[in-house]
Design an enzyme around this catalytic site. Structure first.
Site, PDB file in Angstrom:
ATOM      1  N   PRO A  85      16.233 -24.128 -30.568  1.00 19.29           N
ATOM      2  CA  PRO A  85      16.776 -25.388 -30.045  1.00 19.29           C
ATOM      3  C   PRO A  85      16.112 -25.827 -28.748  1.00 19.29           C
ATOM      4  O   PRO A  85      16.164 -26.999 -28.393  1.00 19.29           O
ATOM      5  CB  PRO A  85      18.259 -25.066 -29.812  1.00 19.29           C
ATOM      6  CG  PRO A  85      18.544 -23.885 -30.668  1.00 19.29           C
ATOM      7  CD  PRO A  85      17.277 -23.090 -30.713  1.00 19.29           C
ATOM      8  N   GLU A 112      22.271 -14.741 -30.999  1.00 18.74           N
ATOM      9  CA  GLU A 112      22.024 -15.528 -29.794  1.00 18.74           C
ATOM     10  C   GLU A 112      20.543 -15.842 -29.596  1.00 18.74           C
ATOM     11  O   GLU A 112      20.159 -16.450 -28.604  1.00 18.74           O
ATOM     12  CB  GLU A 112      22.537 -14.782 -28.557  1.00 18.74           C
ATOM     13  CG  GLU A 112      24.042 -14.621 -28.501  1.00 18.74           C
ATOM     14  CD  GLU A 112      24.764 -15.956 -28.401  1.00 18.74           C
ATOM     15  OE1 GLU A 112      24.274 -16.832 -27.659  1.00 18.74           O
ATOM     16  OE2 GLU A 112      25.793 -16.122 -29.072  1.00 18.74           O
ATOM     17  N   ARG A 150       3.132 -30.105 -47.591  1.00 14.77           N
ATOM     18  CA  ARG A 150       2.945 -31.343 -48.355  1.00 14.77           C
ATOM     19  C   ARG A 150       1.738 -32.142 -47.888  1.00 14.77           C
ATOM     20  O   ARG A 150       1.310 -33.073 -48.557  1.00 14.77           O
ATOM     21  CB  ARG A 150       4.206 -32.191 -48.340  1.00 14.77           C
ATOM     22  CG  ARG A 150       4.617 -32.695 -46.992  1.00 14.77           C
ATOM     23  CD  ARG A 150       6.013 -33.316 -47.043  1.00 14.77           C
ATOM     24  NE  ARG A 150       6.145 -34.243 -48.151  1.00 14.77           N
ATOM     25  CZ  ARG A 150       5.717 -35.492 -48.142  1.00 14.77           C
ATOM     26  NH1 ARG A 150       5.092 -35.951 -47.064  1.00 14.77           N
ATOM     27  NH2 ARG A 150       5.891 -36.279 -49.178  1.00 14.77           N
ATOM     28  N   ASP A 165       4.487 -42.366 -46.786  1.00 18.16           N
ATOM     29  CA  ASP A 165       5.808 -41.881 -46.393  1.00 18.16           C
ATOM     30  C   ASP A 165       6.188 -42.336 -44.995  1.00 18.16           C
ATOM     31  O   ASP A 165       5.342 -42.720 -44.185  1.00 18.16           O
ATOM     32  CB  ASP A 165       5.845 -40.346 -46.439  1.00 18.16           C
ATOM     33  CG  ASP A 165       6.116 -39.834 -47.848  1.00 18.16           C
ATOM     34  OD1 ASP A 165       6.675 -40.590 -48.654  1.00 18.16           O
ATOM     35  OD2 ASP A 165       5.773 -38.685 -48.124  1.00 18.16           O
TER      36      ASP A 165
END
Length: 416
Positions: A85, A112, A150, A165
């Site tokens: 994060p 954690e 991809r 895309d």
């Protein structure tokens, strides 16, 4: 492309690596994915890989098992990625950069997270897939593998599908429809069922632009808008009326260097015509002579690319004549945007001009001045004025007109 995933839960990846496009890519050896069980490198015979966090707060994966696993699998040039994060947010630009790596090692945290000392010593890049927290790094690792894979040739059946895309060229994707034509009273747009491929392509580009403006206008800062404009784009270089260094209105001389360099910039960024404005017949004749010279040179087999660019040139007697010529050609008045190196009240930033151009979708004429810039009277007869190009310490912005044209066109029509 080779991926190695270090995880305490290898079973997470079984379906992912054996299903759909990724499963086929693995089977056809387009990509190689190695799943490394972190517990095989545990610190003791009980398979321990985690311990209590110093200072409290839960369990943390220990550095030594991670280090032993990494030493066992990494090779020269390996890029070690830790989904976290706290990492840099994953974007299409970052995905494309990662495709240049030969071997990516993904370290999956849990609980954690992992010991910070391992991150400092061994991790090359922390990546976040969004501002939220998951139970572990396995799902982000799959996202990263999928996004990179991809873009590898042969993984996705139609390579043009990748380039169309969302995010690839800055814009969001256009809407998609399939049979039936009418579903619960909602019909497929007639442009897609007409059989006219050009009409369908135009509709898709306009819908992509409208969707981006409506949902993610912030993306316009990195998008090239030229393919999404259905009308012509024109560049006008005025040699009159312009100012000299004393502030007097004069006619400046046409230079061959400007013609060559600006023509090439226009060709690169999809400008339809480069109009050179001068009231002097001799100067207009020189413009035509230069363009004609390179056309003959092309016919003799010399530098066809230069001839193609200079074919955009058109000499014209005044700004008004040039705008009338554009209106006649487009059958619609152009949106006239002046550029300047001065601070002008109400001048627009580039992002706002992009938005206006996409919304209006009318012919666009970008007006540049030579010498010391356009005369003040010109600004009373244009629709919009662009903010000046600023850079460095912001005090010196005396660019050549050739440089200014390249910068402006890149900001409007270049992507990423």
């Amino acid at each position: 492309m080779r991926f190695s995933v270090v995880t305490a839960f290898p079973e997470y990846f079984e379906a992912f690596l054996n299903t759909s496009i990724i499963g086929r890519a693995v089977k056809e050896a387009k990509i190689e994915v190695e799943i490394v069980n972190l517990r095989d490198y545990a610190s003791n015979r009980y398979g321990q890989i985690d311990d209590y966090s110093y200072g409290g707060g839960g369990m943390v994966i220990m550095p030594e098992p991670l280090y032993r696993a990494l030493e066992d699998i990494k090779s020269a040039g390996s890029c070690v990625v830790y989904p976290s994060p706290q990492g840099v947010v994953l974007t299409q630009d970052l995905v494309e950069a990662l495709t240049k790596k030969d071997h990516i090692v993904l370290i999956c945290g849990h609980y954690e997270g992992i010991d910070e000392r391992f991150v400092e010593k061994c991790v090359d890049l922390e990546i976040s897939i969004g501002d939220y927290v998951l139970t572990g790094g396995e799902l982000p690792a799959m996202v990263i593998i999928d996004a990179i894979s991809r873009l590898i040739p042969g993984v996705v059946g139609k390579e043009e599908a990748v380039s169309e895309d969302s995010f690839y060229k800055g814009m969001l994707d256009y809407p998609h429809y399939t049979r039936p034509v009418n579903w619960q009273g909602l019909e497929v747009p007639k442009e897609l069922t007409s059989g006219n491929h050009q009409e369908a392509a135009t509709w898709r580009r306009r819908e992509a632009a409208a969707r981006t403006l409506r949902r993610r206008p912030d993306l316009l800062s990195r998008a090239g808008i030229r393919p999404y404009l259905t009308k012509g784009v024109y560049l006008m270089l005025a040699h009159y009326p312009v100012l000299n260094k004393s502030g007097n209105v004069v006619t400046s001389a046409v230079t061959g260097l400007d013609l060559h360099d600006i023509s090439r910039s226009c060709m690169t960024f999809g400008v339809d015509k480069f109009l050179v404005v001068t009231p002097l017949r001799s100067q207009r004749e020189m413009v035509s002579k230069i363009a004609g010279h390179w056309q003959k040179a092309h016919e003799m087999g010399l530098n066809p690319l230069r001839a193609e660019a200079l074919n955009l040139l058109k000499a014209i007697g005044s700004i008004d004549s040039g705008l009338a010529w554009i209106e006649k050609k487009e059958r619609e008045k152009p949106l006239v945007v002046a550029t300047t190196a001065k601070q002008v009240k109400g001048a627009l930033p580039y992002l706002e001009l992009k938005r206006i151009a996409l919304e209006k979708d009318v012919p666009l004429c970008i007006l540049f001045g030579t010498s010391w810039g356009l005369a003040d009277e010109v600004f009373d007869h244009v629709d919009l004025v662009l903010k000046p190009i600023m850079g460095g310490n912001g005090e010196y912005n005396h660019l050549s007109v050739r440089s200014a044209v390249a910068v402006v066109l890149d900001r409007l029509f270049g992507w990423r």
